[in-house]
Design a protein around this motif. Sequence first.
Motif, PDB file in Angstrom:
ATOM      1  N   ALA A 226       0.713  -1.319  -0.042  1.00 52.32           N
ATOM      2  CA  ALA A 226       0.091  -0.040  -0.047  1.00 52.32           C
ATOM      3  C   ALA A 226       0.818   1.288  -0.098  1.00 52.32           C
ATOM      4  O   ALA A 226       0.273   2.437  -0.279  1.00 52.32           O
ATOM      5  CB  ALA A 226      -1.017  -0.032   1.291  1.00 52.32           C
TER       6      ALA A 226
ATOM      7  N   ALA B  15      -5.480  -0.897   3.484  1.00 51.51           N
ATOM      8  CA  ALA B  15      -4.620  -2.065   3.661  1.00 51.51           C
ATOM      9  C   ALA B  15      -5.587  -2.827   4.682  1.00 51.51           C
ATOM     10  O   ALA B  15      -5.517  -4.135   4.663  1.00 51.51           O
ATOM     11  CB  ALA B  15      -3.285  -1.705   4.267  1.00 51.51           C
TER      12      ALA B  15
ATOM     13  N   THR C  61      -1.455  -7.925   1.516  1.00 50.53           N
ATOM     14  CA  THR C  61      -2.497  -7.030   1.895  1.00 50.53           C
ATOM     15  C   THR C  61      -2.011  -6.372   3.371  1.00 50.53           C
ATOM     16  O   THR C  61      -2.743  -5.451   3.773  1.00 50.53           O
ATOM     17  CB  THR C  61      -3.681  -7.901   2.045  1.00 50.53           C
TER      18      THR C  61
ATOM     19  N   ARG D 191      -0.131  -3.801   6.165  1.00 48.56           N
ATOM     20  CA  ARG D 191       0.668  -2.550   5.845  1.00 48.56           C
ATOM     21  C   ARG D 191       1.889  -2.562   6.605  1.00 48.56           C
ATOM     22  O   ARG D 191       2.572  -1.867   6.582  1.00 48.56           O
ATOM     23  CB  ARG D 191      -0.202  -1.757   6.803  1.00 48.56           C
TER      24      ARG D 191
END
Length: 403
Positions: free
Chosen positions: A220, A258, A297, A299
């Motif tokens: 992200a 995220a 996915t 963070r």
Amino acid sequence: MRYAAPVWLLTRVLLFLAAMQIIPVGFPMSFENDIRLYSDWSDVLLTGQFPDNDEKWQYPPFAAIPMLAPHLLPFFDYLVSFFLIAILCDLGILLLIWRFCRRTGGGEGAVWAWVVGPVLLGPLLIARYDLMVAIFAVAALTASTDPAVRGALIGIGFSIKVWPIALLAGLRRWRELLTGSASAAAATVIACGATALVMPNALDFLTAQQERGLQVESMAATPFVLLRALGLWDGFSTYQHGAMELAGTGVDTAIRIAVLATPVAAVLLVVWWLRAHPTEATFYDAALTTVLLLVVTSRVLSPQYMIWLIGLAAVVFSVPKSSQKPVAWLLLAATLLTGIAYPWVEEHYSWKGELPGTLVLSARNLLLLMAAVLSFRRLWTSTRRPPAEDDAGERELHTVPTS
């Protein structure tokens, strides 16, 4: 193993020398900082408690074991002892994969994948405690077909670092899933519960991740670091929670996306699980897909996370009918880029935001994203119910019984 064993030994000796900076690699202290932190934590752990009010401590209670283990080698200092124990775990994973290859008849490609693949990450391989977790994950995949044994190993791995719990997704039948989950839960409760009874702050890891920000290396964060390198974003990176995190316009929104992406990936996996027709390779394929989706996915995406993925990739190379071998090749390439990014150009994308280092990081993340999409797609198609069975079921549904 005739040639793999000496190559493994040679490469690990070179990794050890590089980690010790006898062979200069990266910048001074490249591979010592985290281990020095482990050493400080081990001093606290030896007093009978877990680190309190330390934002860097985010681990389950059995993480204390790899941090205390170097004290069992009194003839060496903590740093050398840690490297040696990591190399022993590395060897243990190699032997597990070799034994599994002999059982499956999958050839020695998987053995070479582990001999060569982790080396692409560089000395970082032995400079974090992730090998001590990966050995339990690989054992859960390869040591036994009994779901109770698999579950117990997954539970122990979870008690050291959370990610091995994702391997339960590969247990494809209800009985296997219930048995494996119960065994994993029992191992976790015993490990975490017993530790919590005798050591304060053992369960702080349950809430420690809530304050994490957007790590520079994460998927992200990629648009932000690219825009910063091009001079189109005025944000900056700052050291928090033991990692470089981004701060600036849009970061909070990216964090929320995220955080939402992980349950969306979980829903996709549940839909797959309910519809899938399992094969001999499903347990191994699903393990790789699930962990890969969790990584992309998240963070947080520290470079040592590649150790998890390369271990699972080596396993699928040893499964003759695995659908994930193209994904494993992509992960080998991503591991190489990670090894280049850290420590060779790491400071240029996380601290300075310079374009060359940022491009290496972005290319690595693009490969991981491609691998995740391809992995889920191949898992879905490889476990789709055969057309003949669908036709037979449909004919049976529409057949009207006659007297």
